[in-house]
Enzyme design. Structure first.
Site, mmCIF file in Angstrom:
data_model
loop_
_atom_site.group_PDB
_atom_site.id
_atom_site.type_symbol
_atom_site.label_atom_id
_atom_site.label_comp_id
_atom_site.label_asym_id
_atom_site.label_seq_id
_atom_site.Cartn_x
_atom_site.Cartn_y
_atom_site.Cartn_z
ATOM 1 N N LYS A 178 0.848 -1.187 0.000
ATOM 2 C CA LYS A 178 0.000 0.000 0.000
ATOM 3 C C LYS A 178 0.889 1.244 0.000
ATOM 4 O O LYS A 178 1.787 1.360 0.830
ATOM 5 C CB LYS A 178 -0.823 -0.013 1.289
ATOM 6 C CG LYS A 178 -2.259 0.397 1.092
ATOM 7 C CD LYS A 178 -2.979 0.337 2.399
ATOM 8 C CE LYS A 178 -4.092 -0.681 2.346
ATOM 9 N NZ LYS A 178 -4.889 -0.745 3.545
ATOM 10 N N ASP A 204 -3.638 -16.455 -1.605
ATOM 11 C CA ASP A 204 -3.861 -16.160 -0.181
ATOM 12 C C ASP A 204 -4.162 -17.468 0.549
ATOM 13 O O ASP A 204 -4.517 -18.464 -0.076
ATOM 14 C CB ASP A 204 -5.031 -15.179 -0.034
ATOM 15 C CG ASP A 204 -4.894 -14.310 1.218
ATOM 16 O OD1 ASP A 204 -4.036 -14.627 2.067
ATOM 17 O OD2 ASP A 204 -5.645 -13.339 1.348
ATOM 18 N N GLY A 210 -13.795 -12.068 0.458
ATOM 19 C CA GLY A 210 -13.235 -11.735 -0.862
ATOM 20 C C GLY A 210 -12.672 -10.320 -0.902
ATOM 21 O O GLY A 210 -12.049 -9.932 -1.887
ATOM 22 N N THR A 212 -10.126 -8.756 0.456
ATOM 23 C CA THR A 212 -8.678 -8.596 0.264
ATOM 24 C C THR A 212 -8.311 -8.777 -1.207
ATOM 25 O O THR A 212 -7.598 -7.959 -1.797
ATOM 26 C CB THR A 212 -7.920 -9.647 1.124
ATOM 27 O OG1 THR A 212 -8.352 -9.512 2.477
ATOM 28 C CG2 THR A 212 -6.420 -9.484 1.028
HETATM 29 C C1 R5P Z 1 -5.613 -12.586 6.565
HETATM 30 O O1 R5P Z 1 -4.982 -12.758 7.593
HETATM 31 C C2 R5P Z 1 -5.773 -13.702 5.627
HETATM 32 O O2 R5P Z 1 -4.511 -14.099 5.118
HETATM 33 C C3 R5P Z 1 -6.697 -13.364 4.441
HETATM 34 O O3 R5P Z 1 -6.106 -12.340 3.664
HETATM 35 C C4 R5P Z 1 -8.048 -12.912 4.914
HETATM 36 O O4 R5P Z 1 -8.583 -13.819 5.827
HETATM 37 C C5 R5P Z 1 -8.992 -12.778 3.723
HETATM 38 O O5 R5P Z 1 -10.241 -12.379 4.163
HETATM 39 P P1 R5P Z 1 -11.257 -11.662 3.186
HETATM 40 O O6 R5P Z 1 -11.478 -12.569 2.002
HETATM 41 O O7 R5P Z 1 -12.501 -11.489 4.025
HETATM 42 O O8 R5P Z 1 -10.662 -10.358 2.777
#
Ligand code: R5P
Length: 281
Positions: A178, A204, A210, A212
């Protein structure tokens, strides 16, 4: 050793059965009109059992508890490919339950050995005494072997995992960073690589809402040729898959630690190898 296919992991259990040669015990799962759950297992007192059941929901947890009870008197191995409740791995506020500690105590009171795939954090792992943790980044790497892609970690914290997959795949990798442009705006870009015209895979450990991956995809869509998203645990809370596909992601892939329509990479080989080894110990 016999396998028990918990309600959340029937296909993965079948794949483990094919690889190990262990039979799957018959099971019956029912729900009473008032919502209470019921479990029956066809069992022999002398057998050892490996219960395969990911914890995606509260219902999975109750089913697992009832399966353990049904196996009273037998030796139990618990294979929990996706260990839910691991994100609450500490009390962030005074008086909060440490959810994964409660789950660890519960499972360890029944199971001799516990297997999981990429638990959320080191902190979560520390609440277990008998946990064997497997790393699915190896099979994600194998899945992409020979493909001309760049793997991106959504943040620096996950870079180590993605590096592992990329080294096995033999592809380039980087992480998204970022950067603040001004008081109101930030941009999220790969730290070192220029991804213009490249095929990107955002890797990931978990995709839940979703959010992130969607944030990453939005930033990369005008540069990359194609963006895919791959994760170990496809939780896909709510309409996360719709959200991902409508944000410009071409393909979403996950392993079968959680069984969904995008579970195209299987952890069964990895689990089978370790299970056979541990049964012999
Ligand atoms: C964070 O610690 C994990 O590695 C994932 O990035 C996170 O759990 C993803 O969550 P979401 O899909 O809700 O953004």
């Amino acid at each position: 050793m016999k396998l028990i296919a918990g309600p959340s992991s029937p296909l993965l259990t079948k794949r483990i059965a094919e690889k190990t040669g262990f039979k799957i015990a018959e099971t019956m799962y029912r729900r009473f009109p008032d919502g209470e759950l019921y479990v029956r297992v066809e069992k022999n007192e002398d057998d050892r059992y490996a219960v395969v059941n990911s914890l995606r929901s509260n219902e999975d947890l109750v089913y697992m508890l009832l399966i353990f009870d049904a196996l009273e008197g037998s030796e139990i191995f618990a294979i929990i490919p996706y260990m839910g409740y691991a994100r609450q791995d500490r009390a962030f506020l005074n008086g909060e339950a440490v959810s994964i500690r409660a789950i660890a105590r519960l499972i360890e009171s029944y199971a001799e050995k516990i297997f999981t795939v990429n638990i959320h954090s080191m902190k979560a792992r520390e609440h277990f005494r008998k946990l064997i943790e497997l790393d699915a980044m190896d099979i994600i790497g194998q899945h992409y072997k020979g493909k001309d892609v760049v793997m991106l970690s959504p943040d620096r914290g996950s870079l180590k995992r993605v590096r592992r997959a990329a080294e096995i795949a033999g592809c380039e990798f980087d992480y998204l960073e970022k950067r603040r442009i001004d008081a109101e705006n930030v941009e999220i870009l790969p730290k070192n690589l220029d991804v213009h015209g490249k095929e990107i895979v955002v890797v990931d450990d978990i995709i839940s809402t979703g959010g992130t991956v969607v944030t990453a995809a939005r930033q990369l869509s005008d540069k990359a040729k194609k963006i895919d998203a791959t994760c170990i645990h496809g939780v896909f809370a709510g309409h996360a898959l719709n959200r991902l596909y409508s944000s410009g992601i071409s393909l979403v892939k996950a392993t079968d630690t959680i069984e969904t329509q995008v579970s195209v990479i299987s952890v069964s080989g990895m689990i089978s190898e370790v299970l056979i080894h541990e049964v012999r110990c």
